[in-house]
Design a protein around this motif. Structure first.
Motif, PDB file in Angstrom:
ATOM      1  N   ARG A   1      45.419  37.054  43.304  1.00 27.99           N
ATOM      2  CA  ARG A   1      45.232  36.599  41.929  1.00 27.99           C
ATOM      3  C   ARG A   1      44.479  37.622  41.088  1.00 27.99           C
ATOM      4  O   ARG A   1      44.539  37.579  39.856  1.00 27.99           O
ATOM      5  CB  ARG A   1      44.458  35.291  41.935  1.00 27.99           C
ATOM      6  CG  ARG A   1      45.221  34.153  42.584  1.00 27.99           C
ATOM      7  CD  ARG A   1      44.444  32.868  42.499  1.00 27.99           C
ATOM      8  NE  ARG A   1      45.164  31.786  43.158  1.00 27.99           N
ATOM      9  CZ  ARG A   1      44.723  30.534  43.234  1.00 27.99           C
ATOM     10  NH1 ARG A   1      43.533  30.234  42.723  1.00 27.99           N
ATOM     11  NH2 ARG A   1      45.439  29.597  43.830  1.00 27.99           N
ATOM     12  N   ALA A   2      43.767  38.523  41.726  1.00 28.41           N
ATOM     13  CA  ALA A   2      43.062  39.555  40.965  1.00 28.41           C
ATOM     14  C   ALA A   2      44.029  40.439  40.190  1.00 28.41           C
ATOM     15  O   ALA A   2      43.663  40.993  39.148  1.00 28.41           O
ATOM     16  CB  ALA A   2      42.213  40.407  41.900  1.00 28.41           C
ATOM     17  N   LEU A   3      45.271  40.582  40.682  1.00 27.66           N
ATOM     18  CA  LEU A   3      46.263  41.382  39.974  1.00 27.66           C
ATOM     19  C   LEU A   3      46.622  40.769  38.625  1.00 27.66           C
ATOM     20  O   LEU A   3      47.145  41.463  37.750  1.00 27.66           O
ATOM     21  CB  LEU A   3      47.520  41.536  40.826  1.00 27.66           C
ATOM     22  CG  LEU A   3      47.347  42.319  42.137  1.00 27.66           C
ATOM     23  CD1 LEU A   3      48.622  42.264  42.950  1.00 27.66           C
ATOM     24  CD2 LEU A   3      46.949  43.752  41.845  1.00 27.66           C
TER      25      LEU A   3
ATOM     26  N   GLY B   1      34.529  31.048  35.736  1.00 26.72           N
ATOM     27  CA  GLY B   1      33.494  30.539  36.626  1.00 26.72           C
ATOM     28  C   GLY B   1      33.501  29.048  36.810  1.00 26.72           C
ATOM     29  O   GLY B   1      33.092  28.541  37.865  1.00 26.72           O
ATOM     30  N   LEU B   2      33.968  28.300  35.798  1.00 28.46           N
ATOM     31  CA  LEU B   2      33.941  26.846  35.872  1.00 28.46           C
ATOM     32  C   LEU B   2      35.296  26.230  36.175  1.00 28.46           C
ATOM     33  O   LEU B   2      35.366  25.027  36.435  1.00 28.46           O
ATOM     34  CB  LEU B   2      33.414  26.272  34.549  1.00 28.46           C
ATOM     35  CG  LEU B   2      32.007  26.721  34.140  1.00 28.46           C
ATOM     36  CD1 LEU B   2      31.638  26.129  32.796  1.00 28.46           C
ATOM     37  CD2 LEU B   2      30.999  26.337  35.206  1.00 28.46           C
ATOM     38  N   GLY B   3      36.352  27.028  36.114  1.00 25.64           N
ATOM     39  CA  GLY B   3      37.686  26.465  36.342  1.00 25.64           C
ATOM     40  C   GLY B   3      38.107  26.410  37.788  1.00 25.64           C
ATOM     41  O   GLY B   3      39.182  25.878  38.107  1.00 25.64           O
ATOM     42  N   GLY B   4      37.295  26.958  38.691  1.00 24.53           N
ATOM     43  CA  GLY B   4      37.636  26.937  40.110  1.00 24.53           C
ATOM     44  C   GLY B   4      38.679  27.938  40.522  1.00 24.53           C
ATOM     45  O   GLY B   4      39.146  27.910  41.663  1.00 24.53           O
ATOM     46  N   VAL B   5      39.053  28.850  39.626  1.00 24.05           N
ATOM     47  CA  VAL B   5      40.098  29.804  39.975  1.00 24.05           C
ATOM     48  C   VAL B   5      39.603  30.826  40.998  1.00 24.05           C
ATOM     49  O   VAL B   5      40.410  31.431  41.723  1.00 24.05           O
ATOM     50  CB  VAL B   5      40.602  30.509  38.696  1.00 24.05           C
ATOM     51  CG1 VAL B   5      39.525  31.405  38.109  1.00 24.05           C
ATOM     52  CG2 VAL B   5      41.873  31.287  38.968  1.00 24.05           C
TER      53      VAL B   5
ATOM     54  N   PRO C   1      44.421  25.782  43.515  1.00 29.25           N
ATOM     55  CA  PRO C   1      45.851  25.643  43.190  1.00 29.25           C
ATOM     56  C   PRO C   1      46.279  26.626  42.107  1.00 29.25           C
ATOM     57  O   PRO C   1      45.452  27.185  41.372  1.00 29.25           O
ATOM     58  CB  PRO C   1      45.966  24.202  42.715  1.00 29.25           C
ATOM     59  CG  PRO C   1      44.593  23.855  42.224  1.00 29.25           C
ATOM     60  CD  PRO C   1      43.651  24.603  43.100  1.00 29.25           C
ATOM     61  N   VAL C   2      47.570  26.787  41.985  1.00 30.02           N
ATOM     62  CA  VAL C   2      48.110  27.706  40.987  1.00 30.02           C
ATOM     63  C   VAL C   2      47.830  27.201  39.578  1.00 30.02           C
ATOM     64  O   VAL C   2      47.691  27.987  38.627  1.00 30.02           O
ATOM     65  CB  VAL C   2      49.623  27.887  41.216  1.00 30.02           C
ATOM     66  CG1 VAL C   2      50.227  28.826  40.191  1.00 30.02           C
ATOM     67  CG2 VAL C   2      49.891  28.405  42.624  1.00 30.02           C
TER      68      VAL C   2
ATOM     69  N   ARG D   1      44.054  27.691  32.677  1.00 28.49           N
ATOM     70  CA  ARG D   1      42.904  27.757  31.779  1.00 28.49           C
ATOM     71  C   ARG D   1      42.506  29.193  31.453  1.00 28.49           C
ATOM     72  O   ARG D   1      42.309  29.521  30.264  1.00 28.49           O
ATOM     73  CB  ARG D   1      41.723  26.998  32.378  1.00 28.49           C
ATOM     74  CG  ARG D   1      40.471  27.073  31.529  1.00 28.49           C
ATOM     75  CD  ARG D   1      39.304  26.348  32.161  1.00 28.49           C
ATOM     76  NE  ARG D   1      39.538  24.914  32.230  1.00 28.49           N
ATOM     77  CZ  ARG D   1      38.643  24.052  32.697  1.00 28.49           C
ATOM     78  NH1 ARG D   1      37.472  24.494  33.166  1.00 28.49           N
ATOM     79  NH2 ARG D   1      38.921  22.766  32.723  1.00 28.49           N
ATOM     80  N   PRO D   2      42.356  30.117  32.411  1.00 28.13           N
ATOM     81  CA  PRO D   2      42.009  31.501  32.038  1.00 28.13           C
ATOM     82  C   PRO D   2      43.042  32.153  31.131  1.00 28.13           C
ATOM     83  O   PRO D   2      42.674  32.897  30.204  1.00 28.13           O
ATOM     84  CB  PRO D   2      41.907  32.222  33.383  1.00 28.13           C
ATOM     85  CG  PRO D   2      41.618  31.150  34.363  1.00 28.13           C
ATOM     86  CD  PRO D   2      42.350  29.946  33.873  1.00 28.13           C
TER      87      PRO D   2
END
Length: 726
Positions: free
Chosen positions: A616-618, A682-686, A692-693, A698-699
């Motif tokens: 997901r960093a990509l 930080g707050l979205g749990g990503v 989950p995808v 949100r980001p």
């Protein structure tokens, strides 16, 4: 050709004869350009050229003595040697002779005034010529104890081809050589001590007040922060594996700090240096028959003492940190950190002095800076790799014995690990190297060329003045110009686009190619941000938010380095006259290249995360680049600094809060980009493992919304910049 047409030249002023005619045909060895420059310079300094009596403000009423003109085509002046005073046909003194006498009586040095005026506008406007010796001891003029040097004389005399023409400085001709009977060093120093004694008490009171304010802030604010830092550090050291990881990473961290100190000292010497003389001392003391070493060595020794004291305090702080983390006892840590704290600052001061006095050393520093930054980045990676359990003992041993940077770290490594054989030898080598460097630097402190001292004094004066007015951009430009040293970027080329709509993108890309240090700096900032983000992923709660905000701040700094062309566009709005677009559209186009280059660098920084399973960093790292680029361009378009916000008079129990309003206005673009992204990531749990995808939605939405809002603000600010006043 019609002989009645007057020759082309400067327009006569105050009824003066055109300079081209006053110069004659050049048979006397003086060309028309030289005469023009001499006449214009004399008219600018003295009122005698316009027929006024000095000191009275009244006109003489006499007609000009040089009665030549295009009507006659003759020159009634007698021929003479080049540069000699010229007589009129009636045998009287010419206007130029009177002007020269007046200039000598008033001690007016046109060339020195022009040089000082050029330095008043900032560094780089009067770039000094390169000294031929490049750091060698300047050649002294005949006469023992000469205060002037051959380098200074060459700088003052010039080559005769500049805008001032051949040098006519009487001081350079008559005062070049002086002997012991002309030495006024002792009398001058005695006079300075007597004059400064009256102000010594006031200076001590000012220092006492400043120290009291600093102590008040340190006790009032620093005590609470220090207590919390100590508690958090002890809590962190109590966790399993943290102390061992710190022990493994310590050698690379110490080497990184030593290399960073050397780089900082060398870069600081490019615009300031350890021998920094005030402009009054340069104008009134170093130009007199004084011994230069008596004036410059105390300045260097004062700087050396301050650096050594700061190094000793850092050694004490390092020993306390080792004690708090449980890596070593306080007594042993103090004893083994002392060699680094006492010996490394003098070495850094000696290095800085060599850079300040030598043009070749300065050029080497500019050329080697990218490689040193790369070495620092590799050391940071080595420290992180060692903390993770992949330590290379052979590589660390080679690095620790490679030079003074490693010799200073060996005693500390012995105190922490007990596995540093031969550390007493390293301490002895470090002490010998520091002593030799200090002795050599102390002898060479008096050989810094005056033109280098003058350039650094002008730069420091510019930076100090604009900092008092909160013009941080002007201070940065002054320092950047001094660091560049008048060198131009690489002359790389790009094919000119066919469409004019791509002109801005083409210019931005070309500017980035010709200044690759911006790209390197952006890559380093983004790499540091990626490493900090990796640390944030391993944390949770409020600590994760704080570390994540720090990582995003580092990323913003990296992308902001790519938007320098937008800042240059708004520094002077007249520069945008070349563009076929209006200023709002022009600034929006300046966002494209920072976004494209930043996305590529962010993708490169995200590759290690993808290899470790964090694919997901990509997406997340490049996703942060557009808001950062828009915020950087908005910061460039915010207009002049609103210093009136510092005096709003918002009185609170803790004091005047106007400064916080000013800081909020100044940091608004930065906060508007970093704040929402920190909350979304930080707050979205990503960042959680197994998220989950759908958590990516949100980001993405926040990044797109922030970018749109910031671009709208860029358009509004650009319109406000070009809006007529009133």
């Amino acid at each position: 050709m019609d002989s009645s047409v007057p020759p082309r030249g400067a327009v006569p002023v105050d009824g003066a004869v055109p300079p081209g005619e006053a110069a004659g045909s050049g048979t006397d060895g003086t060309g028309p350009d030289t005469a023009t420059r001499a006449d214009s310079a004399t008219r600018a300094v003295t009122p005698a050229a316009s027929g006024a009596v000095p000191g009275t403000g009244q006109a003489t009423g006499a007609a000009p003595e040089r009665a030549t003109g295009p009507e006659t085509g003759t020159d009634t002046r007698s021929q003479g040697a080049p540069g000699a005073g010229r007589k009129s046909a009636q045998g009287g003194r010419s206007t130029r002779d009177a002007d020269v006498d007046l200039r000598e009586d008033a001690h007016v040095d046109i060339r020195e005034e022009a040089r000082e005026d050029a330095h008043e506008t900032g560094p780089g406007h009067n770039a000094p010529s390169r000294d031929e010796d490049d750091g060698a001891a300047p050649r002294a003029f005949p006469g023992p104890g000469s205060a002037r040097t051959a380098d200074d004389s060459a700088d003052a005399a010039g080559d005769g081809t500049g805008p001032d023409g051949p040098s006519t400085d009487e001081e350079d001709d008559d005062g070049a050589a002086w002997g012991p009977e002309d030495d006024r060093t002792e009398e001058t120093l005695r006079l300075l001590r007597d004059k400064r004694r009256a102000h010594r008490g006031q200076r001590r009171r000012d220092l006492a007040v400043s120290g009291y304010v600093a102590l008040l802030f340190a006790v009032g604010y620093g005590s609470t922060l220090g207590y919390r830092f100590v508690r958090d550090l002890e809590h962190l050291a109590a966790q399993d594996g943290v102390t061992e990881a710190l022990r493994r990473a310590l050698p690379a961290v110490l080497l990184l700090l030593a290399c960073g100190l050397a780089l900082l000292a060398a870069r600081d010497a490019l615009w300031r240096g350890p021998v920094l003389v005030s402009r009054p001392d340069l104008s009134w003391l170093l130009s007199q028959p004084l011994r230069r070493e008596r004036m410059l060595r105390p300045v260097f020794r004062w700087t050396l003492g301050l650096l050594t004291a700061a190094g000793a305090l850092c050694a004490v702080g390092g020993a306390v940190l080792l004690r708090l983390t449980g890596l070593a006892g306080l007594g042993e840590a103090l004893a083994l950190c002392a060699p680094a704290g006492v010996c490394l600052p003098p070495l850094a001061a000696a290095l800085a002095l060599q850079v300040e006095r030598s043009g070749r050393a300065a050029d080497r520093v500019r050329a080697l800076t990218p490689y040193v930054l790369l070495a620092v980045a590799l050391l940071a990676g080595q420290a992180a790799w060692a903390a993770a359990g992949h330590r290379s003992t052979v590589l660390e041993t080679a690095e620790l014995w490679s030079g003074p940077w490693g010799w200073a770290a060996l005693p500390v490594v012995h105190a922490v690990t007990g596995q540093a054989p031969g550390w007493p030898v390293a301490v002895a080598l470090l002490a010998v190297a520091a002593s030799a460097a200090v002795l050599h630097a102390d002898k060479a402190a008096g050989t810094v060329p005056t033109r280098r001292l003058r350039a650094r004094a002008a730069t420091v004066a510019t930076v100090t003045s604009v900092l008092w007015s909160a013009e941080l951009r002007a201070a940065r430009l002054a320092v950047t110009e001094a660091l560049a040293g008048g060198t131009t970027g690489a002359r790389r080329r790009l094919r000119v686009p066919r469409s004019r709509r791509l002109a801005v993108v083409w210019r931005d890309a070309l500017a980035l190619l010709r200044a690759p240090e911006r790209l390197v700096a952006a890559a380093l900032w983004l790499g540091a941000g990626a490493g900090t983000a990796a640390l944030a992923v391993a944390l949770d709660g409020g600590t994760r938010l704080i570390v994540l905000a720090a990582a995003l701040a580092l990323g913003w700094l990296g992308v902001a380095r790519l938007a320098e062309t937008a800042r240059l566009e708004t520094d002077d709005l007249r520069r945008s006259s070349w563009s076929p677009f209006r200023l709002p559209t022009l600034l929006l186009m300046h966002v494209l290249v920072p976004v494209a280059a930043g996305v590529l660098l962010a993708l490169a920084a995200a590759v290690p995360f993808a290899l470790q399973g964090g694919g997901r960093a990509l997406l997340l790292m490049p996703l942060c680049v557009p808001p950062f680029a828009a915020a950087a361009v908005l910061a460039a378009a915010r207009g002049p600094v609103r210093t009136e916000l510092l005096s709003l008079g918002l009185v609170t129990p803790a004091g005047d809060a106007s400064v916080f309003v000013f800081l909020g206005w100044y940091a608004a673009p930065f906060v508007s980009a970093v704040g929402p992204l920190t909350a979304a990531l930080g707050l979205g749990g990503v960042l959680d493992a197994g998220a989950p995808v759908s958590s990516l939605v949100r980001p993405v939405v926040v990044a797109a919304g922030v970018t749109a809002v910031l671009l709208f603000a860029v358009v509004r600010r650009a319109k406000a910049l070009v809006r007529p006043a009133g």
